[in-house]
Design a protein around this motif. Sequence first.
Motif, mmCIF file in Angstrom:
data_model
loop_
_atom_site.group_PDB
_atom_site.id
_atom_site.type_symbol
_atom_site.label_atom_id
_atom_site.label_comp_id
_atom_site.label_asym_id
_atom_site.label_seq_id
_atom_site.Cartn_x
_atom_site.Cartn_y
_atom_site.Cartn_z
ATOM 1 N N PHE A 174 0.823 -1.205 0.000
ATOM 2 C CA PHE A 174 0.000 0.000 0.000
ATOM 3 C C PHE A 174 0.861 1.261 0.000
ATOM 4 N N PHE A 175 2.006 1.208 0.700
ATOM 5 C CA PHE A 175 2.899 2.369 0.696
ATOM 6 C C PHE A 175 3.447 2.616 -0.708
ATOM 7 N N MET A 176 3.862 1.543 -1.372
ATOM 8 C CA MET A 176 4.379 1.695 -2.734
ATOM 9 C C MET A 176 3.284 2.183 -3.677
ATOM 10 N N ALA A 177 2.053 1.693 -3.464
ATOM 11 C CA ALA A 177 0.937 2.132 -4.307
ATOM 12 C C ALA A 177 0.691 3.619 -4.147
ATOM 13 N N SER A 178 0.915 4.137 -2.926
ATOM 14 C CA SER A 178 0.688 5.569 -2.699
ATOM 15 C C SER A 178 1.668 6.442 -3.472
ATOM 16 N N ASN A 179 2.756 5.843 -4.009
ATOM 17 C CA ASN A 179 3.660 6.603 -4.873
ATOM 18 C C ASN A 179 2.935 7.087 -6.124
ATOM 19 N N GLY A 180 1.936 6.308 -6.566
ATOM 20 C CA GLY A 180 1.162 6.723 -7.733
ATOM 21 C C GLY A 180 0.372 7.988 -7.454
ATOM 22 N N THR A 181 -0.319 8.039 -6.307
ATOM 23 C CA THR A 181 -1.081 9.241 -5.973
ATOM 24 C C THR A 181 -0.158 10.397 -5.568
ATOM 25 N N HIS A 182 1.018 10.066 -5.053
ATOM 26 C CA HIS A 182 2.005 11.122 -4.784
ATOM 27 C C HIS A 182 2.435 11.780 -6.083
ATOM 28 N N SER A 183 2.545 10.971 -7.149
ATOM 29 C CA SER A 183 2.863 11.525 -8.469
ATOM 30 C C SER A 183 1.747 12.442 -8.956
ATOM 31 N N ILE A 184 0.490 12.084 -8.648
ATOM 32 C CA ILE A 184 -0.640 12.936 -9.022
ATOM 33 C C ILE A 184 -0.529 14.296 -8.324
ATOM 34 N N ILE A 185 -0.144 14.271 -7.046
ATOM 35 C CA ILE A 185 0.013 15.517 -6.283
ATOM 36 C C ILE A 185 1.075 16.405 -6.913
ATOM 37 N N LEU A 186 2.249 15.823 -7.206
ATOM 38 C CA LEU A 186 3.353 16.597 -7.778
ATOM 39 C C LEU A 186 2.994 17.141 -9.157
ATOM 40 N N ALA A 187 2.359 16.285 -9.979
ATOM 41 C CA ALA A 187 1.981 16.718 -11.323
ATOM 42 C C ALA A 187 0.909 17.810 -11.268
ATOM 43 N N SER A 188 -0.061 17.654 -10.345
ATOM 44 C CA SER A 188 -1.112 18.671 -10.198
ATOM 45 C C SER A 188 -0.501 20.015 -9.819
ATOM 46 N N ASN A 189 0.425 19.996 -8.861
ATOM 47 C CA ASN A 189 1.079 21.246 -8.452
ATOM 48 C C ASN A 189 1.802 21.902 -9.622
ATOM 49 N N LYS A 190 2.479 21.081 -10.416
ATOM 50 C CA LYS A 190 3.239 21.644 -11.539
ATOM 51 C C LYS A 190 2.303 22.205 -12.603
ATOM 52 N N LEU A 191 1.217 21.482 -12.901
ATOM 53 C CA LEU A 191 0.290 21.935 -13.939
ATOM 54 C C LEU A 191 -0.466 23.185 -13.508
ATOM 55 N N TYR A 192 -0.847 23.237 -12.226
ATOM 56 C CA TYR A 192 -1.539 24.427 -11.720
ATOM 57 C C TYR A 192 -0.577 25.586 -11.462
ATOM 58 N N GLY A 193 0.718 25.259 -11.340
ATOM 59 C CA GLY A 193 1.699 26.293 -11.019
ATOM 60 C C GLY A 193 1.789 26.587 -9.535
ATOM 61 N N PHE A 194 1.476 25.572 -8.705
ATOM 62 C CA PHE A 194 1.516 25.740 -7.254
ATOM 63 C C PHE A 194 2.843 25.219 -6.703
ATOM 64 N N LYS A 195 3.235 25.764 -5.553
ATOM 65 C CA LYS A 195 4.451 25.304 -4.877
ATOM 66 C C LYS A 195 4.138 24.040 -4.078
ATOM 67 N N ASN A 196 5.070 23.078 -4.101
ATOM 68 C CA ASN A 196 4.886 21.840 -3.335
ATOM 69 C C ASN A 196 4.949 22.118 -1.833
ATOM 70 N N SER A 197 4.065 21.446 -1.077
ATOM 71 C CA SER A 197 4.128 21.530 0.385
ATOM 72 C C SER A 197 5.245 20.617 0.884
ATOM 73 N N ASP A 198 5.409 20.514 2.220
ATOM 74 C CA ASP A 198 6.493 19.666 2.731
ATOM 75 C C ASP A 198 6.174 18.183 2.480
ATOM 76 N N TYR A 199 7.225 17.381 2.495
ATOM 77 C CA TYR A 199 7.143 15.974 2.077
ATOM 78 C C TYR A 199 6.155 15.175 2.920
#
Length: 277
Positions: free
Chosen positions: A94-119
Amino acid sequence: MFGRIKSITKRLFSILKTQDVMVLPGQIAFFLILSIFPMLILIGLIVSKFSMPLDQLLSFLEDILPSNIYDIINPFISGKGFDTNVGFFMLLGFFMASNGTHSIILASNKLYGFKNSDYLKRRIKAAILILLVIFMLLFTMIILAFGDHILKLLFDLFNVKNMSLVYTLFDILKWPVTMFMLIFILKLVYVISPDKKIMSRYTTRGALFATISIMIITFIYSHFLLKFNNYNIFYGSLSNIAIMMMWVYFVSYVIVIGIAINVNDYNNKELIKNENE
């Protein structure tokens, strides 16, 4: 009017052609597939706690799963397969699977132009999102892909007869209920993913597109899985997994397209807002 539509379409395709959007579906699909096996084991453990005859359930799973996967799941459904090591690998899965949704978070921030929050915040959010996405996949698969067969299995388990009315109601209700559930979950995913507050109204069109696409893809998936047994010629006992992998990939792809549609809507409405000011 035509010029505005052309401009919006051009911006949407420019978002879709970015490297993050092109790579993201494969990343999501890979990590979601990793989550499938611990998810199946967890379901088996839950089912094993109920006092019901399991012969028909096992027979059903044997029909829809490859033999090597069925051999893994069978002990857990029978209540004989859990130990500390399995629990550890389930959590790791499940932890490894959450890497997929973590990628969604990073990609969303980049596409929207938002700064990433802390890890740490991103990882907690990714864990919540993977639960939402797994529930969405399970709900869609159980209701649309295998709903009729699961309903028949339950009736057989409890010796229920003459349930044609229930079948009819299920066939009528499964589509609107699934559509409502998917829109609700996808809007949650699209609102939660960016590290800056996004109004729910900005996610409606992306969620609607992804919902309709997922329902169509799942219908095609179930059609291939249950009707075209000759697919075994190419993949042997792994045919079901091969089809499931394609289903997960296409679902991941339309989720990403939904993000692109939402980003396009957000940028368009913010542009109009700035022009009015």
